[in-house]
Design an enzyme around this catalytic site. Structure first.
Site, PDB file in Angstrom:
ATOM      1  N   GLU A   1      -1.175  -1.460  -4.952  1.00 60.99           N
ATOM      2  CA  GLU A   1      -2.376  -0.697  -5.246  1.00 60.99           C
ATOM      3  C   GLU A   1      -2.089   0.334  -6.331  1.00 60.99           C
ATOM      4  OE1 GLU A   1      -5.281   2.434  -2.928  1.00 60.99           O
ATOM      5  OE2 GLU A   1      -4.451   0.761  -1.781  1.00 60.99           O
TER       6      GLU A   1
ATOM      7  N   ASP B   1       0.880  -1.168   0.000  1.00 64.35           N
ATOM      8  CA  ASP B   1       0.000   0.000   0.000  1.00 64.35           C
ATOM      9  C   ASP B   1       0.915   1.215   0.000  1.00 64.35           C
ATOM     10  OD1 ASP B   1      -2.341   1.631   0.282  1.00 64.35           O
ATOM     11  OD2 ASP B   1      -1.876   1.832   2.410  1.00 64.35           O
TER      12      ASP B   1
ATOM     13  N   ASP C   1      -2.292   0.927   7.442  1.00 60.27           N
ATOM     14  CA  ASP C   1      -1.564   0.807   6.173  1.00 60.27           C
ATOM     15  C   ASP C   1      -1.109  -0.629   5.931  1.00 60.27           C
ATOM     16  OD1 ASP C   1      -1.532   3.621   5.210  1.00 60.27           O
ATOM     17  OD2 ASP C   1      -0.476   3.947   7.097  1.00 60.27           O
TER      18      ASP C   1
END
EC number: 3.1.21.10
Length: 173
Positions: free
Chosen positions: A67, A8, A139
């Site tokens: 991502e 992420d 996160d």
């Protein structure tokens, strides 16, 4: 068996999550956050690259999933996020890992069941899916979500490939 590293990305905090996929079973291997301490962006990018490289050396993943960048309201933030992603991807490519990218909505849908889920819902479902004793940091949970999304996508593609092969064989027999 496959070890999946999910990322992420962020210019200040980059989450990572590592899972082992054996068929339908996912096993938690580790997760955490790479927190940058430099004020200037180039220094933060160097720390992200070094941190992701270290995680790759530690866990020896087979696959790297990250991502995708979404369009934020603030163009400057989106550009910094894109640069952070780039550093993480370069670390993966330098380690000869295949790189897969997933949209945030797809990741949330794979983990929670809806593309509009919030961070606390992702944390809760990641904890449940991986049977963790406590909720991972936000996160890190998002990064584990990326890894779970890849595992689910990979499982579906393998199943579809098997169906396609099976259906072709059926027609030609």
């Amino acid at each position: 068996m496959s070890i999946i590293l999910g990322i992420d990305p962020g210019s200040r905090v980059t989450g990572y999550g590592v899972v082992r996929q054996q068929g339908r079973i996912l096993t938690y291997l580790g997760s955490g956050c790479i927190k940058t301490t430099e004020k200037a962006l180039p220094g933060r990018l160097k720390q992200i690259y070094a941190g992701v490289s270290e995680v790759i050396m530690q866990f020896q993943p087979d696959v790297f999933a990250i991502e995708q960048v979404f369009m934020a309201k603030n163009a400057d933030s989106a550009l910094k996020l894109g640069q952070a992603r780039g550093c993480a991807i370069v670390a993966a490519v330098n380690a000869d890992l295949p790189v897969y990218e997933y949209a945030a909505r797809l990741i949330k849908q794979a983990v929670v069941g809806t593309g509009g889920a919030d961070k606390t819902q992702v944390q809760h479902m990641v904890q449940q899916m991986l049977k963790l004793p406590s909720k991972p940091q936000a996160d890190a949970a998002d990064a584990l979500g990326v890894a779970i999304c890849h595992a689910n996508t990979n499982k579906t593609l393998v199943a579809l490939a098997g169906q396609a092969i099976g259906s072709r064989r059926g027609r030609y027999r």
